[in-house]
Design an enzyme around this catalytic site. Sequence first.
Site, PDB file in Angstrom:
ATOM      1  N   GLY A 717     -65.003  41.408  46.340  1.00  0.00           N
ATOM      2  CA  GLY A 717     -65.736  41.805  45.143  1.00  0.00           C
ATOM      3  C   GLY A 717     -66.468  43.122  45.277  1.00  0.00           C
ATOM      4  N   GLU A 753     -63.735  39.445  52.626  1.00  0.00           N
ATOM      5  CA  GLU A 753     -62.348  39.745  52.238  1.00  0.00           C
ATOM      6  C   GLU A 753     -62.280  40.687  51.032  1.00  0.00           C
ATOM      7  OE1 GLU A 753     -61.034  35.680  51.921  1.00  0.00           O
ATOM      8  OE2 GLU A 753     -61.836  35.492  49.889  1.00  0.00           O
ATOM      9  N   ARG A 756     -60.293  45.600  46.427  1.00  0.00           N
ATOM     10  CA  ARG A 756     -60.447  46.867  45.705  1.00  0.00           C
ATOM     11  C   ARG A 756     -61.073  47.982  46.543  1.00  0.00           C
ATOM     12  NH1 ARG A 756     -61.367  46.785  40.289  1.00  0.00           N
ATOM     13  NH2 ARG A 756     -62.018  44.628  40.542  1.00  0.00           N
ATOM     14  N   ARG A 792     -55.144  47.401  33.326  1.00  0.00           N
ATOM     15  CA  ARG A 792     -56.603  47.211  33.402  1.00  0.00           C
ATOM     16  C   ARG A 792     -57.360  47.686  32.162  1.00  0.00           C
ATOM     17  NH1 ARG A 792     -59.723  49.055  36.924  1.00  0.00           N
ATOM     18  NH2 ARG A 792     -60.812  47.107  37.337  1.00  0.00           N
ATOM     19  N   TYR A 796     -59.284  44.612  30.653  1.00  0.00           N
ATOM     20  CA  TYR A 796     -60.720  44.558  30.971  1.00  0.00           C
ATOM     21  C   TYR A 796     -61.515  45.692  30.346  1.00  0.00           C
ATOM     22  CZ  TYR A 796     -58.512  42.338  35.087  1.00  0.00           C
ATOM     23  OH  TYR A 796     -57.748  41.596  35.933  1.00  0.00           O
ATOM     24  N   CYS A 823     -44.976  48.555  22.919  1.00  0.00           N
ATOM     25  CA  CYS A 823     -45.155  48.136  21.524  1.00  0.00           C
ATOM     26  C   CYS A 823     -46.319  47.160  21.393  1.00  0.00           C
ATOM     27  CB  CYS A 823     -43.869  47.511  20.997  1.00  0.00           C
ATOM     28  SG  CYS A 823     -42.561  48.723  21.016  1.00  0.00           S
ATOM     29  N   TYR A 852     -55.181  46.895  41.890  1.00  0.00           N
ATOM     30  CA  TYR A 852     -54.806  46.130  40.689  1.00  0.00           C
ATOM     31  C   TYR A 852     -54.092  47.008  39.649  1.00  0.00           C
ATOM     32  CZ  TYR A 852     -58.074  43.026  43.004  1.00  0.00           C
ATOM     33  OH  TYR A 852     -58.705  42.266  43.947  1.00  0.00           O
TER      34      TYR A 852
HETATM   35  N1  LLP Z   1     -61.089  37.037  47.673  1.00  0.00           N
HETATM   36  C1  LLP Z   1     -60.659  36.262  46.671  1.00  0.00           C
HETATM   37  C2  LLP Z   1     -60.623  34.843  46.845  1.00  0.00           C
HETATM   38  C3  LLP Z   1     -60.257  36.834  45.465  1.00  0.00           C
HETATM   39  O1  LLP Z   1     -59.869  36.068  44.465  1.00  0.00           O
HETATM   40  C4  LLP Z   1     -60.313  38.230  45.315  1.00  0.00           C
HETATM   41  C5  LLP Z   1     -59.917  38.868  44.047  1.00  0.00           C
HETATM   42  C6  LLP Z   1     -60.760  39.002  46.397  1.00  0.00           C
HETATM   43  C7  LLP Z   1     -61.154  38.379  47.559  1.00  0.00           C
HETATM   44  C8  LLP Z   1     -60.823  40.502  46.333  1.00  0.00           C
HETATM   45  O2  LLP Z   1     -61.670  40.949  45.352  1.00  0.00           O
HETATM   46  P1  LLP Z   1     -61.993  42.518  45.278  1.00  0.00           P
HETATM   47  O3  LLP Z   1     -62.733  42.938  46.520  1.00  0.00           O
HETATM   48  O4  LLP Z   1     -60.723  43.253  45.130  1.00  0.00           O
HETATM   49  O5  LLP Z   1     -62.851  42.666  44.098  1.00  0.00           O
HETATM   50  N2  LLP Z   1     -57.580  42.317  38.528  1.00  0.00           N
HETATM   51  C9  LLP Z   1     -58.995  42.527  38.552  1.00  0.00           C
HETATM   52  C10 LLP Z   1     -59.621  42.004  39.823  1.00  0.00           C
HETATM   53  C11 LLP Z   1     -59.288  40.561  40.070  1.00  0.00           C
HETATM   54  C12 LLP Z   1     -59.749  40.083  41.418  1.00  0.00           C
HETATM   55  C13 LLP Z   1     -59.159  38.771  41.760  1.00  0.00           C
HETATM   56  N3  LLP Z   1     -59.609  38.241  42.996  1.00  0.00           N
HETATM   57  C14 LLP Z   1     -59.294  44.001  38.337  1.00  0.00           C
HETATM   58  O6  LLP Z   1     -58.345  44.774  38.177  1.00  0.00           O
HETATM   59  O7  LLP Z   1     -60.442  44.405  38.310  1.00  0.00           O
END
Ligand code: LLP
Length: 871
Positions: A717, A753, A756, A792, A796, A823, A852
């Site tokens: 996150g 973990e 992004r 995205r 979002y 379209c 993403y």
């Molecule tokens: N761990 C778990 C269990 C997750 O579900 C996710 C992301 C992460 C780690 C990594 O999260 P990050 O550090 O990338 O924020 N498609 C969306 C983001 C969806 C994230 C889904 N889970 C976007 O484009 O913003």
Amino acid sequence: MAVSLAGSPSMSNSTAAPWIVLKFGGTSVSTRARWDKIAAIARGRRTQGRQVLIVVSALSGITDQLKALGDAQADAARRAEIRDQIRARHEAMFAELELVDRAPLQYWLERLDALVANVRADAGGLPWQAEVLALGEQLSSTLGVAYLNRLDLPAHWLDARQHLLAQPMPNQNAWGRYLSASVPTAPDAAFAQGLAARGTLFITQGFMARNAAGETVILGRGGSDTSASYFGALLKAEVVEIWTDVAGMFSANPRQVPNARLLARLDYEEAQEIATTGAKVLHPRCINPVREARVPLAIRDTNFPDLAGTEIGGAVPDAARSVKAISSRAGITLIAMESIGMWQQVGFLADVFEHFKRHGLSIDLVGTSETNVTVSLDPTENLVNSDVLSTLCADLVKVCRVKVIAPCAAITLVGRGMRSLLHKLSGVLAEFGPQRVHLISQSSNNLNLTFVVDEAIAADMVPTLHALLIRAEAMRVEDRAIFGPSWRELYQSGQAEPAAPWWRARRADLMRLAREATPRYVYDLATVRARAQALKRDVACVDRWFYAIKANAHPVLLREIAALGFGLECVSPGEWERAAGIAGAALLFTPNFAPRKEYGDALVRKIPVTLDNLHPLAQWGADFSGHEIFLRLDLGTGRGHHDKVKTGGAKSKFGLALDELPEFLRLAALHDVRIAGLHAHLGSGILDVAHWKDVYVQLASIAEKIPSVHVLNIGGGLGVPARADEAPLDRVALGAALAEVKSAYPQFELWAEPGRYLVADAGVLLARVTQTKRKGEVRYVGCDAGMNSLIRPALYEAWHEIVNLARLDEAATELVQIVGPICESGDVLGSNRRLPPTGEGDVLLIAQAGAYGAAMASHYNLREPAAEVVL
Ligand code: LLP
């Protein structure tokens, strides 16, 4: 106007040369160094062939002291003390400026003596106060003109009172006539010519005028700005420049919101609203005179004379509809008046308003219902004290029930066409929801929306509201024609400038790649490496890092990340197959609602499995018997850059609710399943360090009660700022926050973990412009990358910077919608963006597309999504 008359002696007295009015406030006239700046600015304007009128305020603090003289009318000793301080201050300034002729200074100091000595019959009365207050500017302009002449800049002293004649306003009380006077002005060619015949550089006093009887009157708070504006209108100046200690108006008070943006360009009406509703930089009254005369007004910073400040003029062509500013005014008094049982009684409003008129009170906001009228009184326009209020209320009770609500604050959103922005304000309205809002008022000129709340909460709300407005794209800070740099960027030196993105330096390579084919994702491996290393370095207390490969599973990136010591977090067999090809990488399987078989397959492959529901243990308990598993918890709330990426709270499908934990533990014991670790991932795109500390603390306190747990996984996150107003995640602070928790719970291993954070900035999407189109006022730039390549923005409302790579250094002047070929009306990559004039074949770069982007691409419309290339 491009007139260059430098060195043309014949022009020096010409009436044709344009006038410029420069106004300098108290701090700008209080030291010799500042006067040197004034001289340099005036000289610069002169060499550009302009005729210059300088309007000055009193030395800083002097007006307050002069006011104190009035307050101390009964105390001769106190008056003498103040007088001596004022005298000493100007004597010191005289010495600092190394002036020789004392006579002019002496003249005004003697007037000060005379006034203080009570020689006039009305001493202490309003005419006396006006005379006393005027002395500040008379003194400062006298010192200033002498100094400019000493610097060989021939300047003439002009008595402002000779040229500004105040007219009493209807219903204005005596206080207003003497101490808050107004001067009707219109361009006066004869005055301009007369002045030009005398010279080319003048200094005059702000803050004062004369009345029809020839007495001195004062223009009220901020009166020097108003004077400049009056003179600008009289002279039909090319521009009135208000030189002060800040570059201009900002999208919020920078003291409350350091990220507030400089407003580079405003129309008169917007500037008027912003000045009226809180911004202190300009007095609201100074805008009308220049607006009527169509003279532009500019705010400039004396300390940074090269900085373009705020320019105020006619309507800005081609501007995105936007909230321009959020302001707040404290000290507001609300008066709620209830008509006594007479519904829609004829003349009720007239009756109550009559009383306000009689007390000389001007009403700001009005809210009405059938039986109640609530009005607000603004302290800047009214003398609202307890005496005035009690006499007003005593009168009002004759016609209605009265309630005074104070102290209140008015929070105002300003922007042209406010009504058309209402649909974007849901987040802002939600923020007001839990607060007591006493009054909401939408101005009939469609320029403002005001909420009156208790004064105590207003200051805290403004920063949140400012951020919400940007996030909702109600405040279009990316429109560089309107929004300049932030206050923090301008004034907090030492703050690290955001580094230029890698793709600027690699432009030639990117253009070459775009010539080969588009649309195309391009990844910069060096950026991935740098992010991964920085994270490990600054957040050193994390024992094991896993990269969430769903963000971008390109094999080259995975290899690079794994080589830096990251494990790989997977959510599907597809992902673990991909990850298994990377030698040496530890894997995790963290699925959600996966079919039964996948868990078994993962266990066979010895990939640690995370469960986030009772169902697997309750229904398929034997599958896990004798194994270690991890448990994903829902800690009750989600976080993230958009509701759709929040993965906590009852509305999210992820994680075991805490009230089911005892049952989970029972089932685990029943099936001989060991819970090796707890996990929580509550959302994506979070920039606030406190979030992971909270998660860590909560997991640790739960884990203390489950003896088998030895790992805490605080998820991912970690956000990257998408918009200019967002501050990057403070990695060092994150490291420190986590280390603090770890020292309290050293028994647990700490895992994280991120996805992004490692890859978002490393990727760009290159697209080629296919067609352009205009529909009504809207201009479209179409390109060959659509929502099937990057979903995205559609999913979002995510904001990705978009530039025309082919014209990177050209001025971005056109406001456009950047759309793809799919379209769907939602196939918009960026709306209301500024690009240089853009045509077919140009290459667009869509930034921050490494996370993403390709990972979420599809074949919708049977269009191939963008291919991927690694630099
Ligand atoms: N761990 C778990 C269990 C997750 O579900 C996710 C992301 C992460 C780690 C990594 O999260 P990050 O550090 O990338 O924020 N498609 C969306 C983001 C969806 C994230 C889904 N889970 C976007 O484009 O913003």
